[in-house]
Design an enzyme around this catalytic site. Structure first.
Site, PDB file in Angstrom:
ATOM      1  N   ASP A 184       0.782  -1.102   0.368  1.00  0.00           N
ATOM      2  CA  ASP A 184       0.435  -0.032  -0.162  1.00  0.00           C
ATOM      3  C   ASP A 184       0.954   1.625  -0.024  1.00  0.00           C
ATOM      4  O   ASP A 184       1.611   1.667   0.696  1.00  0.00           O
ATOM      5  CB  ASP A 184      -0.836   0.226   1.452  1.00  0.00           C
ATOM      6  CG  ASP A 184      -1.256   0.901   1.233  1.00  0.00           C
ATOM      7  OD1 ASP A 184      -1.802   1.953   0.675  1.00  0.00           O
ATOM      8  OD2 ASP A 184      -3.151   0.949   1.875  1.00  0.00           O
ATOM      9  N   LEU A 218       0.624   4.501 -10.545  1.00  0.00           N
ATOM     10  CA  LEU A 218      -0.684   4.162 -11.204  1.00  0.00           C
ATOM     11  C   LEU A 218      -2.583   3.870 -10.117  1.00  0.00           C
ATOM     12  O   LEU A 218      -3.053   3.529 -10.412  1.00  0.00           O
ATOM     13  CB  LEU A 218      -1.219   3.185 -12.340  1.00  0.00           C
ATOM     14  CG  LEU A 218      -0.410   3.316 -13.411  1.00  0.00           C
ATOM     15  CD1 LEU A 218      -0.185   1.905 -14.393  1.00  0.00           C
ATOM     16  CD2 LEU A 218      -0.399   4.114 -14.184  1.00  0.00           C
ATOM     17  N   TYR A 268     -11.872  11.462  -5.058  1.00  0.00           N
ATOM     18  CA  TYR A 268     -10.838  11.372  -6.382  1.00  0.00           C
ATOM     19  C   TYR A 268     -10.414  12.812  -6.624  1.00  0.00           C
ATOM     20  O   TYR A 268      -9.012  13.052  -7.266  1.00  0.00           O
ATOM     21  CB  TYR A 268     -12.418  10.613  -6.611  1.00  0.00           C
ATOM     22  CG  TYR A 268     -11.098   9.783  -8.208  1.00  0.00           C
ATOM     23  CD1 TYR A 268     -10.422   8.973  -8.578  1.00  0.00           C
ATOM     24  CD2 TYR A 268     -11.874  10.345 -10.078  1.00  0.00           C
ATOM     25  CE1 TYR A 268      -9.964   8.149  -9.222  1.00  0.00           C
ATOM     26  CE2 TYR A 268     -10.302   9.580 -10.842  1.00  0.00           C
ATOM     27  CZ  TYR A 268      -9.452   8.609 -10.635  1.00  0.00           C
ATOM     28  OH  TYR A 268      -8.968   8.069 -11.453  1.00  0.00           O
ATOM     29  N   LYS A 274      -6.690  13.340  -6.722  1.00  0.00           N
ATOM     30  CA  LYS A 274      -5.608  13.516  -7.865  1.00  0.00           C
ATOM     31  C   LYS A 274      -5.648  15.431  -7.688  1.00  0.00           C
ATOM     32  O   LYS A 274      -4.086  15.357  -8.960  1.00  0.00           O
ATOM     33  CB  LYS A 274      -6.806  13.473  -9.472  1.00  0.00           C
ATOM     34  CG  LYS A 274      -6.374  11.396  -9.001  1.00  0.00           C
ATOM     35  CD  LYS A 274      -5.762  10.711  -9.216  1.00  0.00           C
ATOM     36  CE  LYS A 274      -6.213   9.070  -9.300  1.00  0.00           C
ATOM     37  NZ  LYS A 274      -4.652   8.660  -9.847  1.00  0.00           N
TER      38      LYS A 274
END
Ligand code: UDP
Length: 245
Positions: A19, A36, A108, A112
């Protein structure tokens, strides 16, 4: 590991199940890192939003520190989601986006966006060889049939003669990139000397109604279409400007 069975047979391939939120202490020299990590399907990244945020922030920080220690090149998989529900169309890299900072997609989108900020700051501060690619909707071989995104949902529903689940009225658009083309884009991006974000996507835009009809036709399915509620903050349209790429 079912997707990497052929790689596991190669002596030059090593697999570490780790992780990235935890520091990865790797002793051998690293030339290139492709970050990724992070689920990309809305049901997956929303299942544990805090973990999604940790992956995009602490995880990205750990990856950048690993790259810095090795002076390795490092690439961040960013996303078209950083444009949110875009007010310009198509989206080019100079657009700053229209993102809800507190909604269910924010873990998300904002995660990002933060990884892009970290990448640019490591580039400016340490002259690290960073790359950022903004990946638009991608599909293809080895997708999990329970991924939850539209292409795998529609194909699975069509071949089982189940109803195709269109969210909203199906007028929202996306532009779908085939996985092999994305991989070409990732490899080429790693090789160039460009540090600012690059859109990687297919500029052919399609609405979800037409996508459902296309998949019904290609699979020769007799499934019906059903219309379900549109998820909150679902972007209305998305199409990359890929002139930079
Ligand atoms: N979508 C749909 N039916 C599904 C899954 C998704 O109509 O079974 C819609 C979804 O609301 C969105 C579009 O398809 O407008 C693309 O969704 P996906 O989850 O594939 O990707 P993203 O929303 O991240 O672009």
């Amino acid at each position: 590991t079912s997707n990497i069975q052929n790689l596991l047979r190669n002596d030059n391939f090593k697999f570490f199940n780790h992780d990235i939120v935890k520091v990865f202490d790797y002793k051998e020299k690293i030339d290139e890192i492709y970050n990724l990590a992070c689920p990309a399907s809305p049901p997956s990244y929303q299942r544990d939003p805090i973990q999604t945020l940790k992956t995009c922030t602490i995880g990205t920080f750990n990856i950048l520190e690993l790259a810095l220690k090795n002076r390795s090149k490092v690439l961040q998989a960013s996303t078209s989601e950083i444009y949110g529900d875009p007010l310009t169309h198509p989206q080019n890299e100079n657009y700053w986006g229209n993102v809800n900072p507190i909604g269910i997609r924010s873990c998300y989108d904002e995660g990002k966006r933060c990884s892009e900020t970290l990448f640019m700051d490591y580039n400016r501060k340490f002259k690290l060889e960073t790359k950022i690619v903004r990946i638009f909707n991608t599909y293809g071989k080895n997708m999990d049939k329970n991924d939850g995104r539209v292409i795998s949902n529609f194909i699975n529903q069509a071949i089982k003669n189940n109803e195709l689940t269109i969210y909203g009225d199906g007028s929202q658009t996306r532009s779908f990139l085939f996985i092999d083309d994305l991989i070409d884009g990732l490899l080429l991006s790693m090789r160039n000397n460009y540090f600012s974000p690059i859109n990687l996507g297919n500029p052919n835009e399609i609405n979800m109604n037409d996508l459902a009809d296309l998949i019904l036709r290609l699979t020769k399915s007799s499934s019906e279409k059903v219309f379900l509620p549109l998820p909150f903050d679902d972007p209305t349209r998305r199409k990359p400007d890929i002139s930079l790429a």
